[in-house]
Write a protein that holds these residues in place. Sequence first.
Motif, PDB file in Angstrom:
ATOM      1  N   GLY A 180       0.818  -1.205   0.000  1.00  0.00           N
ATOM      2  CA  GLY A 180       0.000   0.000   0.000  1.00  0.00           C
ATOM      3  C   GLY A 180       0.853   1.256   0.000  1.00  0.00           C
ATOM      4  N   ASP A 181       0.219   2.379  -0.338  1.00  0.00           N
ATOM      5  CA  ASP A 181       0.952   3.650  -0.354  1.00  0.00           C
ATOM      6  C   ASP A 181       0.215   4.752   0.400  1.00  0.00           C
ATOM      7  OD1 ASP A 181      -1.152   4.092  -2.051  1.00  0.00           O
ATOM      8  OD2 ASP A 181       0.068   4.675  -3.774  1.00  0.00           O
ATOM      9  N   ARG A 182      -0.755   4.364   1.190  1.00  0.00           N
ATOM     10  CA  ARG A 182      -1.581   5.317   1.934  1.00  0.00           C
ATOM     11  C   ARG A 182      -0.805   5.813   3.160  1.00  0.00           C
ATOM     12  NH1 ARG A 182      -6.860   5.094   1.034  1.00  0.00           N
ATOM     13  NH2 ARG A 182      -6.712   2.969   0.396  1.00  0.00           N
ATOM     14  N   PRO A 183      -0.840   7.127   3.440  1.00  0.00           N
ATOM     15  CA  PRO A 183      -0.196   7.633   4.662  1.00  0.00           C
ATOM     16  C   PRO A 183      -0.931   7.114   5.901  1.00  0.00           C
ATOM     17  CG  PRO A 183      -0.965   9.450   3.255  1.00  0.00           C
ATOM     18  CD  PRO A 183      -1.429   8.180   2.635  1.00  0.00           C
ATOM     19  N   CYS A 184      -0.179   6.777   6.902  1.00  0.00           N
ATOM     20  CA  CYS A 184      -0.726   6.257   8.158  1.00  0.00           C
ATOM     21  C   CYS A 184      -0.673   7.354   9.222  1.00  0.00           C
ATOM     22  CB  CYS A 184       0.109   5.045   8.601  1.00  0.00           C
ATOM     23  SG  CYS A 184      -0.439   4.276  10.142  1.00  0.00           S
ATOM     24  N   PRO A 185      -1.605   7.368  10.152  1.00  0.00           N
ATOM     25  CA  PRO A 185      -1.545   8.347  11.240  1.00  0.00           C
ATOM     26  C   PRO A 185      -0.244   8.265  12.059  1.00  0.00           C
ATOM     27  CG  PRO A 185      -3.719   7.350  11.193  1.00  0.00           C
ATOM     28  CD  PRO A 185      -2.856   6.592  10.211  1.00  0.00           C
ATOM     29  N   CYS A 186       0.468   7.133  11.981  1.00  0.00           N
ATOM     30  CA  CYS A 186       1.723   7.010  12.739  1.00  0.00           C
ATOM     31  C   CYS A 186       2.846   7.838  12.120  1.00  0.00           C
ATOM     32  CB  CYS A 186       2.150   5.546  12.823  1.00  0.00           C
ATOM     33  SG  CYS A 186       2.954   4.900  11.337  1.00  0.00           S
ATOM     34  N   GLY A 187       2.641   8.321  10.888  1.00  0.00           N
ATOM     35  CA  GLY A 187       3.671   9.110  10.213  1.00  0.00           C
ATOM     36  C   GLY A 187       4.359   8.371   9.084  1.00  0.00           C
ATOM     37  N   THR A 238       4.311   5.680   5.680  1.00  0.00           N
ATOM     38  CA  THR A 238       3.475   5.472   4.499  1.00  0.00           C
ATOM     39  C   THR A 238       3.439   3.989   4.178  1.00  0.00           C
ATOM     40  OG1 THR A 238       4.050   7.638   3.630  1.00  0.00           O
ATOM     41  CG2 THR A 238       3.214   6.042   2.051  1.00  0.00           C
ATOM     42  N   GLY A 239       2.264   3.493   3.825  1.00  0.00           N
ATOM     43  CA  GLY A 239       2.137   2.105   3.391  1.00  0.00           C
ATOM     44  C   GLY A 239       2.015   1.086   4.506  1.00  0.00           C
ATOM     45  N   CYS A 240       1.642   1.511   5.700  1.00  0.00           N
ATOM     46  CA  CYS A 240       1.505   0.564   6.811  1.00  0.00           C
ATOM     47  C   CYS A 240       0.445  -0.490   6.487  1.00  0.00           C
ATOM     48  CB  CYS A 240       1.125   1.294   8.095  1.00  0.00           C
ATOM     49  SG  CYS A 240       2.438   2.341   8.746  1.00  0.00           S
ATOM     50  N   TRP A 241       0.731  -1.717   6.864  1.00  0.00           N
ATOM     51  CA  TRP A 241      -0.170  -2.855   6.632  1.00  0.00           C
ATOM     52  C   TRP A 241      -1.545  -2.580   7.231  1.00  0.00           C
ATOM     53  CZ3 TRP A 241       0.490  -8.233   9.279  1.00  0.00           C
ATOM     54  CH2 TRP A 241      -0.155  -9.235   8.535  1.00  0.00           C
ATOM     55  N   GLY A 242      -1.581  -1.965   8.396  1.00  0.00           N
ATOM     56  CA  GLY A 242      -2.839  -1.666   9.068  1.00  0.00           C
ATOM     57  C   GLY A 242      -3.740  -0.724   8.293  1.00  0.00           C
ATOM     58  N   MET A 243      -3.208  -0.015   7.314  1.00  0.00           N
ATOM     59  CA  MET A 243      -4.049   0.840   6.481  1.00  0.00           C
ATOM     60  C   MET A 243      -4.844   0.012   5.475  1.00  0.00           C
ATOM     61  SD  MET A 243      -3.646   3.758   7.786  1.00  0.00           S
ATOM     62  CE  MET A 243      -4.513   4.756   6.590  1.00  0.00           C
ATOM     63  N   ASP A 244      -4.414  -1.225   5.227  1.00  0.00           N
ATOM     64  CA  ASP A 244      -5.066  -2.093   4.247  1.00  0.00           C
ATOM     65  C   ASP A 244      -5.808  -3.273   4.862  1.00  0.00           C
ATOM     66  OD1 ASP A 244      -4.096  -0.583   2.074  1.00  0.00           O
ATOM     67  OD2 ASP A 244      -2.180  -1.632   2.143  1.00  0.00           O
ATOM     68  N   VAL A 245      -5.575  -3.533   6.142  1.00  0.00           N
ATOM     69  CA  VAL A 245      -6.174  -4.694   6.812  1.00  0.00           C
ATOM     70  C   VAL A 245      -6.793  -4.251   8.131  1.00  0.00           C
ATOM     71  CG1 VAL A 245      -5.706  -6.940   7.868  1.00  0.00           C
ATOM     72  CG2 VAL A 245      -4.456  -6.258   5.828  1.00  0.00           C
ATOM     73  N   GLY A 246      -7.962  -4.783   8.439  1.00  0.00           N
ATOM     74  CA  GLY A 246      -8.578  -4.534   9.731  1.00  0.00           C
ATOM     75  C   GLY A 246      -9.817  -3.670   9.639  1.00  0.00           C
ATOM     76  N   ALA A 247     -10.341  -3.330  10.800  1.00  0.00           N
ATOM     77  CA  ALA A 247     -11.609  -2.606  10.884  1.00  0.00           C
ATOM     78  C   ALA A 247     -11.557  -1.274  10.150  1.00  0.00           C
ATOM     79  CB  ALA A 247     -11.984  -2.395  12.352  1.00  0.00           C
ATOM     80  N   ALA A 304     -10.716  -7.281  -0.576  1.00  0.00           N
ATOM     81  CA  ALA A 304      -9.559  -6.384  -0.547  1.00  0.00           C
ATOM     82  C   ALA A 304      -8.766  -6.572   0.741  1.00  0.00           C
ATOM     83  CB  ALA A 304     -10.018  -4.930  -0.689  1.00  0.00           C
ATOM     84  N   ASN A 305      -9.455  -6.670   1.866  1.00  0.00           N
ATOM     85  CA  ASN A 305      -8.797  -6.903   3.149  1.00  0.00           C
ATOM     86  C   ASN A 305      -8.094  -8.256   3.166  1.00  0.00           C
ATOM     87  OD1 ASN A 305      -9.445  -5.615   6.250  1.00  0.00           O
ATOM     88  ND2 ASN A 305     -10.090  -4.461   4.448  1.00  0.00           N
ATOM     89  N   ALA A 306      -8.773  -9.295   2.680  1.00  0.00           N
ATOM     90  CA  ALA A 306      -8.201 -10.644   2.673  1.00  0.00           C
ATOM     91  C   ALA A 306      -6.949 -10.696   1.796  1.00  0.00           C
ATOM     92  CB  ALA A 306      -9.238 -11.661   2.205  1.00  0.00           C
ATOM     93  N   SER A 307      -6.965 -10.006   0.667  1.00  0.00           N
ATOM     94  CA  SER A 307      -5.790  -9.980  -0.209  1.00  0.00           C
ATOM     95  C   SER A 307      -4.610  -9.299   0.471  1.00  0.00           C
ATOM     96  CB  SER A 307      -6.113  -9.254  -1.521  1.00  0.00           C
ATOM     97  OG  SER A 307      -6.994 -10.012  -2.298  1.00  0.00           O
ATOM     98  N   ALA A 308      -4.872  -8.161   1.107  1.00  0.00           N
ATOM     99  CA  ALA A 308      -3.805  -7.448   1.815  1.00  0.00           C
ATOM    100  C   ALA A 308      -3.275  -8.285   2.979  1.00  0.00           C
ATOM    101  CB  ALA A 308      -4.308  -6.094   2.303  1.00  0.00           C
ATOM    102  N   LEU A 309      -4.177  -8.973   3.671  1.00  0.00           N
ATOM    103  CA  LEU A 309      -3.748  -9.842   4.766  1.00  0.00           C
ATOM    104  C   LEU A 309      -2.869 -10.968   4.229  1.00  0.00           C
ATOM    105  CD1 LEU A 309      -3.846 -10.658   7.752  1.00  0.00           C
ATOM    106  CD2 LEU A 309      -6.008 -11.847   7.275  1.00  0.00           C
ATOM    107  N   GLY A 310      -3.268 -11.574   3.127  1.00  0.00           N
ATOM    108  CA  GLY A 310      -2.477 -12.655   2.533  1.00  0.00           C
ATOM    109  C   GLY A 310      -1.093 -12.198   2.102  1.00  0.00           C
ATOM    110  N   ARG A 311      -0.993 -11.023   1.473  1.00  0.00           N
ATOM    111  CA  ARG A 311       0.319 -10.504   1.057  1.00  0.00           C
ATOM    112  C   ARG A 311       1.206 -10.244   2.268  1.00  0.00           C
ATOM    113  NH1 ARG A 311      -3.132  -7.646  -2.236  1.00  0.00           N
ATOM    114  NH2 ARG A 311      -2.814  -5.693  -1.087  1.00  0.00           N
ATOM    115  N   GLY A 312       0.634  -9.704   3.320  1.00  0.00           N
ATOM    116  CA  GLY A 312       1.406  -9.446   4.534  1.00  0.00           C
ATOM    117  C   GLY A 312       1.847 -10.723   5.226  1.00  0.00           C
ATOM    118  N   ILE A 313       0.967 -11.707   5.243  1.00  0.00           N
ATOM    119  CA  ILE A 313       1.331 -12.998   5.837  1.00  0.00           C
ATOM    120  C   ILE A 313       2.515 -13.593   5.085  1.00  0.00           C
ATOM    121  CG2 ILE A 313       0.577 -15.405   6.099  1.00  0.00           C
ATOM    122  CD1 ILE A 313      -2.203 -14.291   6.850  1.00  0.00           C
ATOM    123  N   ALA A 314       2.506 -13.495   3.770  1.00  0.00           N
ATOM    124  CA  ALA A 314       3.631 -14.027   2.977  1.00  0.00           C
ATOM    125  C   ALA A 314       4.940 -13.377   3.406  1.00  0.00           C
ATOM    126  CB  ALA A 314       3.378 -13.808   1.487  1.00  0.00           C
ATOM    127  N   ALA A 315       4.942 -12.068   3.583  1.00  0.00           N
ATOM    128  CA  ALA A 315       6.166 -11.370   3.998  1.00  0.00           C
ATOM    129  C   ALA A 315       6.632 -11.850   5.363  1.00  0.00           C
ATOM    130  CB  ALA A 315       5.919  -9.858   4.012  1.00  0.00           C
TER     131      ALA A 315
END
Length: 179
Positions: free
Chosen positions: A12-19, A21-30, A63-74
């Motif tokens: 991902g390339d979305r800015p995260c509130p943590c400062g 960019t591309g945090c996994w949590g921006m693509d997975v979760g509630a 979309a969430n499941a795909s992002a979760l799967g890519r992150g799990i692979a890493a």
Amino acid sequence: GAEFGHMPLSGGDRPCPCGATGCWGMDVGANALLRHVGLAYGGGRGREQAELVLTTSQEAVAANASALGRGIAALVNAHDPEVVVLSGHGAELYERAGQTLLAACEPGLMAIRRDHPPRIEVSALGWRGSLLGAMESVFDAFLTPEGLGRWRENHPDQGGDTPESRNVTHSTLTGDKPL
């Protein structure tokens, strides 16, 4: 604990509130589920609204499941586990879109991992798994002879009913003997 949600695991390339960019949590979760369908997210929102999205938007779930799967692979490539246990929304994503998750995970695995990928299982604790694990980590850190000793030093008026360090075990779950 590691902050895997704040690692760029899904591309991902979305800015995260943590400062970052591309945090996994921006693509997975509630929050990602809510954002995907155009609802407000963050600031303590999440669980109840995300439950609704899980049941009404297959697109957001996929979309969430795909992002979760890519992150799990890493993470599998980094840690080489025998099993990956999902809790929280991960468990629900797996139950609703397991094939999508696996299809996103497999190409991200190193070739040597694809022959024998780890099992992916759902926690028996459901969505509370990570919360209970975090609570147990706090207790593990505190309920040691050193932790209890520091507590006694800082609370001399309340230390009379705490166990003596010779009676404290590091973990009754692993069968350690009292010190």
